[in-house]
Design a protein around this motif. Structure first.
Motif, PDB file in Angstrom:
ATOM      1  N   THR A 156      40.175   0.811 -18.276  1.00 34.33           N
ATOM      2  CA  THR A 156      41.184   2.004 -18.282  1.00 34.33           C
ATOM      3  C   THR A 156      42.389   1.377 -16.688  1.00 34.33           C
ATOM      4  O   THR A 156      41.779  -0.048 -16.580  1.00 34.33           O
ATOM      5  N   ASP A 157      42.704   2.238 -16.293  1.00 33.89           N
ATOM      6  CA  ASP A 157      42.820   2.177 -14.977  1.00 33.89           C
ATOM      7  C   ASP A 157      41.935   2.349 -13.709  1.00 33.89           C
ATOM      8  O   ASP A 157      41.224   2.967 -14.009  1.00 33.89           O
ATOM      9  N   ASP A 158      42.022   1.375 -12.359  1.00 33.39           N
ATOM     10  CA  ASP A 158      41.377   1.326 -11.725  1.00 33.39           C
ATOM     11  C   ASP A 158      40.882   3.206 -10.657  1.00 33.39           C
ATOM     12  O   ASP A 158      39.433   2.642 -11.029  1.00 33.39           O
TER      13      ASP A 158
ATOM     14  N   VAL B 235      46.023  -3.160 -10.462  1.00 35.83           N
ATOM     15  CA  VAL B 235      47.492  -2.674 -10.478  1.00 35.83           C
ATOM     16  C   VAL B 235      46.079  -3.919 -12.459  1.00 35.83           C
ATOM     17  O   VAL B 235      47.076  -3.301 -13.904  1.00 35.83           O
TER      18      VAL B 235
ATOM     19  N   GLY C 228      43.229  -2.825 -13.557  1.00 35.56           N
ATOM     20  CA  GLY C 228      42.525  -1.982 -14.256  1.00 35.56           C
ATOM     21  C   GLY C 228      40.959  -2.307 -13.731  1.00 35.56           C
ATOM     22  O   GLY C 228      41.085  -3.216 -14.085  1.00 35.56           O
TER      23      GLY C 228
END
Length: 162
Positions: free
Chosen positions: A49-51, A88, A90
């Motif tokens: 997933t993203d950060d 950006v 993830g």
């Protein structure tokens, strides 16, 4: 050579008592007790997933007592994260193989999103269209006008302080 069993000091032949602690010397030191080995983690990829979402999901799983290992998807993500505090690219979330099924169940319950029944797909698509239009308006008009306003204010202030 004799050794002190208490302080582990080594002595020459002929000594029978430790001069530091007063214990009787022995020919060989006893073997140190074995420390229990910690549980080794066998990481299995759980989610990518993203950060920001990785921090949320990691927090949820750790509150449930499941240790999580979060790794950047790429090496460049680590560098970007160090520089800006946010990547950006993830993250990949890993959990122990023994906790995998429980972690999946927790995340499925958390990530289950129910849409309201009274809201139709047309309402959702028109809302998305309005959001995109507002975003484009801000990009093409808001930022240049805001920049021009700031430059104008700086010009006014420079007249008073020069």
């Amino acid at each position: 050579m004799p050794f002190c069993p208490k302080c582990c000091a080594e002595y020459d032949e002929g000594y029978s008592v430790c001069s530091d602690c007063g214990c009787g010397l022995v020919d060989q030191l006893p073997a140190p007790p074995e420390e229990p080995t910690p549980h080794a983690m066998h990481p299995v990829l759980l989610y990518s997933t993203d950060d920001l979402n990785s921090k949320i999901l990691t927090n949820i799983l750790e509150q449930e007592g499941i240790p999580v290992l979060a790794r950047s998807k790429t090496l460049a993500g680590d560098y970007v994260s160090i520089y800006s505090g946010y990547s950006v690219y993830g993250k990949k979330l890993y959990v122990d193989q023994a906790d995998l099924s429980r972690a999946r169940e927790i995340l499925e319950n958390f990530l289950a999103v129910e849409t309201p029944e009274d809201e139709s797909q047309e309402d959702m698509s028109s809302r998305r269209l309005r959001k995109r239009a507002l975003t484009l308006f801000l990009i093409f008009f808001g930022i240049p006008l805001g920049s021009a306003f700031v430059i104008w204010i700086i010009g006014l202030l420079s007249r008073f302080f020069v």
